[in-house]
Motif scaffolding. Structure first.
Motif, PDB file in Angstrom:
ATOM      1  N   ALA A  20     -37.496  30.767 -25.537  1.00 54.05           N
ATOM      2  CA  ALA A  20     -37.246  31.998 -26.458  1.00 54.05           C
ATOM      3  C   ALA A  20     -38.117  33.072 -25.815  1.00 54.05           C
ATOM      4  CB  ALA A  20     -37.162  31.713 -27.747  1.00 54.05           C
ATOM      5  N   GLY A  21     -37.700  34.064 -25.575  1.00 54.80           N
ATOM      6  CA  GLY A  21     -38.207  35.600 -25.323  1.00 54.80           C
ATOM      7  C   GLY A  21     -38.616  35.418 -23.786  1.00 54.80           C
ATOM      8  N   ALA A  22     -38.460  34.527 -22.844  1.00 56.45           N
ATOM      9  CA  ALA A  22     -38.889  34.255 -21.459  1.00 56.45           C
ATOM     10  C   ALA A  22     -37.650  34.942 -20.561  1.00 56.45           C
ATOM     11  CB  ALA A  22     -39.287  32.955 -21.192  1.00 56.45           C
ATOM     12  N   PRO A  23     -38.066  35.690 -19.690  1.00 53.67           N
ATOM     13  CA  PRO A  23     -37.000  35.973 -18.830  1.00 53.67           C
ATOM     14  C   PRO A  23     -36.181  35.087 -18.257  1.00 53.67           C
ATOM     15  CG  PRO A  23     -39.015  37.098 -18.227  1.00 53.67           C
ATOM     16  CD  PRO A  23     -39.258  36.102 -19.093  1.00 53.67           C
ATOM     17  N   GLU A  24     -34.873  35.208 -18.305  1.00 56.60           N
ATOM     18  CA  GLU A  24     -33.848  34.040 -17.906  1.00 56.60           C
ATOM     19  C   GLU A  24     -33.811  33.901 -16.425  1.00 56.60           C
ATOM     20  OE1 GLU A  24     -30.432  33.989 -19.973  1.00 56.60           O
ATOM     21  OE2 GLU A  24     -31.241  33.390 -21.927  1.00 56.60           O
ATOM     22  N   GLU A  25     -34.121  32.892 -15.638  1.00 56.76           N
ATOM     23  CA  GLU A  25     -33.720  32.642 -14.462  1.00 56.76           C
ATOM     24  C   GLU A  25     -32.345  32.047 -14.208  1.00 56.76           C
ATOM     25  OE1 GLU A  25     -37.438  30.428 -12.834  1.00 56.76           O
ATOM     26  OE2 GLU A  25     -37.941  30.176 -14.960  1.00 56.76           O
ATOM     27  N   GLU A  26     -32.009  31.979 -12.962  1.00 56.52           N
ATOM     28  CA  GLU A  26     -30.618  31.478 -12.742  1.00 56.52           C
ATOM     29  C   GLU A  26     -30.637  30.111 -12.625  1.00 56.52           C
ATOM     30  OE1 GLU A  26     -27.272  32.280  -9.321  1.00 56.52           O
ATOM     31  OE2 GLU A  26     -29.160  33.079  -9.060  1.00 56.52           O
ATOM     32  N   MET A  27     -29.517  29.367 -13.375  1.00 57.37           N
ATOM     33  CA  MET A  27     -29.169  28.057 -13.331  1.00 57.37           C
ATOM     34  C   MET A  27     -28.422  27.905 -12.198  1.00 57.37           C
ATOM     35  SD  MET A  27     -27.393  25.644 -16.549  1.00 57.37           S
ATOM     36  CE  MET A  27     -26.043  26.878 -16.131  1.00 57.37           C
ATOM     37  N   LYS A  28     -28.561  26.750 -11.408  1.00 54.82           N
ATOM     38  CA  LYS A  28     -27.530  26.469 -10.485  1.00 54.82           C
ATOM     39  C   LYS A  28     -26.637  25.154 -11.001  1.00 54.82           C
ATOM     40  CE  LYS A  28     -30.838  27.496  -6.765  1.00 54.82           C
ATOM     41  NZ  LYS A  28     -31.623  27.129  -5.726  1.00 54.82           N
ATOM     42  N   MET A  29     -25.275  25.373 -10.818  1.00 53.44           N
ATOM     43  CA  MET A  29     -24.192  24.340 -11.342  1.00 53.44           C
ATOM     44  C   MET A  29     -23.295  24.044 -10.016  1.00 53.44           C
ATOM     45  SD  MET A  29     -20.842  23.841 -12.153  1.00 53.44           S
ATOM     46  CE  MET A  29     -20.114  25.342 -12.850  1.00 53.44           C
ATOM     47  N   GLU A  30     -23.229  22.670  -9.919  1.00 55.12           N
ATOM     48  CA  GLU A  30     -22.505  22.047  -8.901  1.00 55.12           C
ATOM     49  C   GLU A  30     -21.453  21.025  -9.493  1.00 55.12           C
ATOM     50  OE1 GLU A  30     -22.678  19.328  -4.919  1.00 55.12           O
ATOM     51  OE2 GLU A  30     -24.670  20.073  -5.704  1.00 55.12           O
ATOM     52  N   VAL A  31     -20.098  21.164  -9.251  1.00 53.99           N
ATOM     53  CA  VAL A  31     -19.076  19.943  -9.661  1.00 53.99           C
ATOM     54  C   VAL A  31     -19.232  19.076  -8.505  1.00 53.99           C
ATOM     55  CG1 VAL A  31     -16.834  19.824 -10.044  1.00 53.99           C
ATOM     56  CG2 VAL A  31     -18.027  22.140 -10.526  1.00 53.99           C
ATOM     57  N   LEU A  32     -19.432  17.872  -9.049  1.00 50.92           N
ATOM     58  CA  LEU A  32     -19.594  16.793  -8.266  1.00 50.92           C
ATOM     59  C   LEU A  32     -18.082  16.063  -8.384  1.00 50.92           C
ATOM     60  CD1 LEU A  32     -22.908  15.372  -9.496  1.00 50.92           C
ATOM     61  CD2 LEU A  32     -22.552  16.828  -7.513  1.00 50.92           C
ATOM     62  N   HIS A  33     -17.440  16.154  -9.346  1.00 47.75           N
ATOM     63  CA  HIS A  33     -16.058  15.384  -9.424  1.00 47.75           C
ATOM     64  C   HIS A  33     -15.335  16.102 -10.423  1.00 47.75           C
ATOM     65  CE1 HIS A  33     -12.860  12.451  -9.651  1.00 47.75           C
ATOM     66  NE2 HIS A  33     -13.085  12.417 -11.039  1.00 47.75           N
ATOM     67  N   LYS A  34     -14.044  16.465 -10.185  1.00 50.47           N
ATOM     68  CA  LYS A  34     -13.187  16.901 -11.110  1.00 50.47           C
ATOM     69  C   LYS A  34     -11.804  16.250 -11.333  1.00 50.47           C
ATOM     70  CE  LYS A  34     -12.172  21.640 -12.903  1.00 50.47           C
ATOM     71  NZ  LYS A  34     -12.558  23.031 -12.812  1.00 50.47           N
ATOM     72  N   PRO A  35     -11.335  15.858 -12.207  1.00 54.52           N
ATOM     73  CA  PRO A  35     -10.376  15.028 -12.372  1.00 54.52           C
ATOM     74  C   PRO A  35      -8.928  15.820 -11.923  1.00 54.52           C
ATOM     75  CG  PRO A  35     -10.833  15.513 -14.607  1.00 54.52           C
ATOM     76  CD  PRO A  35     -11.714  16.017 -13.622  1.00 54.52           C
ATOM     77  N   PHE A  36      -7.936  15.191 -11.373  1.00 53.45           N
ATOM     78  CA  PHE A  36      -6.688  15.932 -10.730  1.00 53.45           C
ATOM     79  C   PHE A  36      -5.753  16.508 -12.096  1.00 53.45           C
ATOM     80  CE2 PHE A  36      -2.310  15.926  -9.782  1.00 53.45           C
ATOM     81  CZ  PHE A  36      -2.141  16.773  -8.854  1.00 53.45           C
ATOM     82  N   ILE A  37      -6.005  15.600 -13.262  1.00 52.70           N
ATOM     83  CA  ILE A  37      -5.223  16.126 -14.558  1.00 52.70           C
ATOM     84  C   ILE A  37      -6.495  16.733 -15.431  1.00 52.70           C
ATOM     85  CG2 ILE A  37      -3.731  15.702 -16.424  1.00 52.70           C
ATOM     86  CD1 ILE A  37      -2.357  13.765 -14.538  1.00 52.70           C
ATOM     87  N   CYS A  38      -6.247  17.999 -15.986  1.00 51.02           N
ATOM     88  CA  CYS A  38      -7.121  18.371 -16.984  1.00 51.02           C
ATOM     89  C   CYS A  38      -6.572  19.077 -18.165  1.00 51.02           C
ATOM     90  CB  CYS A  38      -8.123  19.471 -16.546  1.00 51.02           C
ATOM     91  SG  CYS A  38      -9.476  19.962 -17.774  1.00 51.02           S
ATOM     92  N   ARG A  39      -6.308  18.275 -19.343  1.00 51.28           N
ATOM     93  CA  ARG A  39      -5.385  18.562 -20.312  1.00 51.28           C
ATOM     94  C   ARG A  39      -6.370  19.601 -21.323  1.00 51.28           C
ATOM     95  NH1 ARG A  39      -4.147  13.198 -19.433  1.00 51.28           N
ATOM     96  NH2 ARG A  39      -1.962  12.819 -19.263  1.00 51.28           N
ATOM     97  N   ARG A  40      -7.649  19.593 -21.100  1.00 44.19           N
ATOM     98  CA  ARG A  40      -8.244  20.577 -21.982  1.00 44.19           C
ATOM     99  C   ARG A  40      -9.623  20.939 -21.370  1.00 44.19           C
ATOM    100  NH1 ARG A  40      -9.809  18.740 -28.356  1.00 44.19           N
ATOM    101  NH2 ARG A  40     -11.410  20.521 -28.805  1.00 44.19           N
ATOM    102  N   LYS A  41     -10.412  21.915 -21.711  1.00 41.96           N
ATOM    103  CA  LYS A  41     -11.355  22.181 -21.011  1.00 41.96           C
ATOM    104  C   LYS A  41     -12.575  22.584 -22.442  1.00 41.96           C
ATOM    105  CE  LYS A  41     -10.051  24.246 -16.590  1.00 41.96           C
ATOM    106  NZ  LYS A  41     -10.297  25.453 -15.790  1.00 41.96           N
ATOM    107  N   SER A  42     -13.519  22.361 -22.076  1.00 36.42           N
ATOM    108  CA  SER A  42     -14.463  22.487 -23.411  1.00 36.42           C
ATOM    109  C   SER A  42     -15.066  23.794 -23.335  1.00 36.42           C
ATOM    110  CB  SER A  42     -15.995  21.879 -22.745  1.00 36.42           C
ATOM    111  OG  SER A  42     -16.643  22.105 -21.681  1.00 36.42           O
ATOM    112  N   LYS A  43     -15.176  24.080 -24.960  1.00 33.82           N
ATOM    113  CA  LYS A  43     -15.579  25.651 -25.327  1.00 33.82           C
ATOM    114  C   LYS A  43     -16.529  25.399 -26.378  1.00 33.82           C
ATOM    115  CE  LYS A  43     -12.035  25.633 -28.713  1.00 33.82           C
ATOM    116  NZ  LYS A  43     -11.329  24.348 -28.730  1.00 33.82           N
ATOM    117  N   ASN A  44     -17.127  26.392 -26.746  1.00 34.04           N
ATOM    118  CA  ASN A  44     -17.993  26.510 -27.618  1.00 34.04           C
ATOM    119  C   ASN A  44     -17.706  25.913 -29.133  1.00 34.04           C
ATOM    120  OD1 ASN A  44     -20.213  27.612 -26.125  1.00 34.04           O
ATOM    121  ND2 ASN A  44     -19.937  29.697 -27.027  1.00 34.04           N
ATOM    122  N   GLY A  45     -18.078  25.200 -29.820  1.00 37.62           N
ATOM    123  CA  GLY A  45     -17.944  24.534 -30.901  1.00 37.62           C
ATOM    124  C   GLY A  45     -17.459  23.139 -31.024  1.00 37.62           C
ATOM    125  N   ASP A  46     -17.087  22.634 -29.405  1.00 40.89           N
ATOM    126  CA  ASP A  46     -16.445  21.551 -29.310  1.00 40.89           C
ATOM    127  C   ASP A  46     -17.713  20.257 -29.362  1.00 40.89           C
ATOM    128  OD1 ASP A  46     -13.921  22.221 -28.823  1.00 40.89           O
ATOM    129  OD2 ASP A  46     -13.921  22.220 -26.837  1.00 40.89           O
TER     130      ASP A  46
END
Length: 207
Positions: A20-46
């Protein structure tokens, strides 16, 4: 679900350990695998059921849930490090991601346990399951027995009672009363004796 209620009851007791309070650095994100069918995506509160592995920058394994069991995580309420809240949005069940999280979005200048201060961590995360979280609109509607868009203490206690019964727990009126009182102390912001739909969901909507 009882898990959701328990998470809701405890969520305000959880302390963020991000820098908290520290300057935020960039986070790196890489998708390693994604299913062919996606019925629902995650959202805040899930509620997310996750397998995860954590590594230091030199590749040393810090921990792996595969040795034990997957963990439940509520997205967007700062239940853990901020990098998870940012990096696990819009995921599909079955998806795998690699997150490289800088200290400002992990354990900051203080570190934690085996994690030294100012440590960048790499996580490999598999999303196993997505469920409605404790503050979802669906959960609110299930608890709102008379459809007046606010929860009375009676409605909360009835919901807790049904959840205990659903999961085979013996009735415990004392615990239900304690949980309901604590929920209202924390969530009834205007102290009118009811939890409005805004009070119920706003903590997540603003993130």
């Amino acid at each position: 679900m009882l898990l959701s209620v328990w998470s809701w009851w405890c969520s305000s007791l959880l302390v963020s350990v991000s820098g908290a309070g520290a300057p935020e650095e960039e986070m790196k994100m890489e998708v390693l695998h994604k299913p062919f069918i996606c019925r629902r995506k995650s959202k805040n509160g899930d509620l997310l059921l996750l397998h995860h592995e954590a590594y230091f920058e030199n590749g040393t394994l810090l921990l792996s849930s595969h040795k034990y069991q997957p963990v439940w995580f509520t997205l967007g309420i700062r239940e853990g490090i901020k990098g998870w809240d940012l990096g696990l949005r819009d995921m599909c069940a079955g998806e795998q991601r690699k997150l490289v999280i800088p200290p400002s979005l992990a354990y900051g200048d203080e570190g934690k346990g085996k994690i030294p201060p100012k440590t960048t961590l790499t996580f490999k995360i598999e999303l196993v399951e997505i469920r409605n979280g404790p503050r979802s609109h669906e959960s609110f509607q299930e608890m709102d027995l008379n459809d007046d868009w606010r929860l009375s203490k009676h409605e909360v206690k009835e919901y807790l009672k049904k959840e205990f019964e659903r999961y085979g727990h013996p009735p415990n009126d004392t615990l239900n009363e304690e949980m309901a009182n604590d929920i209202f102390t924390r969530e009834d912001k205007n102290k009118d004796g009811f939890i409005s739909s805004r009070e119920f969901t706003y903590k997540h909507d603003e993130l």
